[in-house]
Design a protein around this motif. Structure first.
Motif, PDB file in Angstrom:
ATOM      1  N   GLY A  99       9.666 -48.777  40.522  1.00  0.00           N
ATOM      2  CA  GLY A  99       9.830 -50.221  40.731  1.00  0.00           C
ATOM      3  C   GLY A  99       9.035 -51.052  39.741  1.00  0.00           C
ATOM      4  N   GLN A 102      10.755 -55.225  36.592  1.00  0.00           N
ATOM      5  CA  GLN A 102      11.265 -56.422  37.285  1.00  0.00           C
ATOM      6  C   GLN A 102      12.024 -57.258  36.263  1.00  0.00           C
ATOM      7  N   CYS A 103      11.367 -58.169  35.541  1.00  0.00           N
ATOM      8  CA  CYS A 103      12.130 -58.840  34.467  1.00  0.00           C
ATOM      9  C   CYS A 103      12.366 -57.869  33.315  1.00  0.00           C
ATOM     10  N   CYS A 138       1.700 -57.779  32.143  1.00  0.00           N
ATOM     11  CA  CYS A 138       2.957 -57.866  32.889  1.00  0.00           C
ATOM     12  C   CYS A 138       2.852 -59.060  33.826  1.00  0.00           C
ATOM     13  N   CYS A 140       5.018 -59.787  36.201  1.00  0.00           N
ATOM     14  CA  CYS A 140       5.828 -59.668  37.416  1.00  0.00           C
ATOM     15  C   CYS A 140       5.320 -58.698  38.470  1.00  0.00           C
ATOM     16  N   THR A 141       4.767 -57.570  38.075  1.00  0.00           N
ATOM     17  CA  THR A 141       4.672 -56.450  39.028  1.00  0.00           C
ATOM     18  C   THR A 141       3.346 -56.333  39.757  1.00  0.00           C
TER      19      THR A 141
END
Ligand code: FES
Ligand code: FES
Length: 165
Positions: A99, A102-103, A138, A140-141
């Motif tokens: 996972g 994301q972007c 990052c 997003c994560t």
């Protein structure tokens, strides 16, 4: 004053290429703008974010601040060179499964960083893995899935080595 140009030759993703560069160019300019390999992302453009990392002569290199002249005679790998047809490289599989995409903007740089580390040192310690990942930003994560992905990648690479032995 006219720009100085130079012809350089190198191998990229298994293919021998010769291109004309000018003295201002960085590796990322050649990869994205001359060779049209746009999987390598341009983020900060000042050696901070890690999105532009590629593998050059087995080492993770920030392509945004490495002069293009360093490509002369080099063996270069970009994200486009990892999958075999439809089959993803184990590091790509691991990062997707955890996972950590994301972007996806940071993903190619992280995958190439892990490739440089784990293909040369499959027994890298958790500290070595963390040190490698710490070079990458990052948005997003929250980083946890990336760390998980790195550990899964290491496990898959070790399993692949055991199968080959
Ligand atoms: S674009 Fe190279 S480190 Fe950010
Ligand atoms: S997944 Fe969006 S920047 Fe990392």
């Amino acid at each position: 004053m006219p720009e100085m140009t130079e012809k350089i030759s190198f191998t990229i993703n298994g293919e021998y290429r010769s291109v004309e560069i000018d003295e201002e160019m960085m590796v990322i300019d050649v990869i994205r703008d001359v060779l049209d390999l746009t999987g390598t992302k341009r983020g900060c453009d000042n050696a901070t974010c890690g999105t532009c990392v590629i593998v050059m002569n087995g080492k993770a290199v920030k392509s945004c601040n490495t002069p293009a002249s360093k490509m002369q005679g080099a063996n270069i790998l970009t994200i486009e060179g990892l999958a075999k047809g439809m089959e993803l490289h184990p590091i790509q599989k691991a990062i997707a499964e955890s996972g950590a995409v994301q972007c996806g903007f940071c993903t190619p740089g992280i995958v190439m960083e892990l490739h440089a580390l784990l293909e040369s040192k499959p027994d890298a310690s958790e500290t070595e893995l963390s040190n490698a990942l710490n070079k990458h930003l990052c948005r997003c994560t929250g980083y946890e899935p990336i760390r998980d992905g790195a550990l899964i990648a290491q496990q898959l690479i070790r399993e692949r080595m055991t199968e080959k032995a």
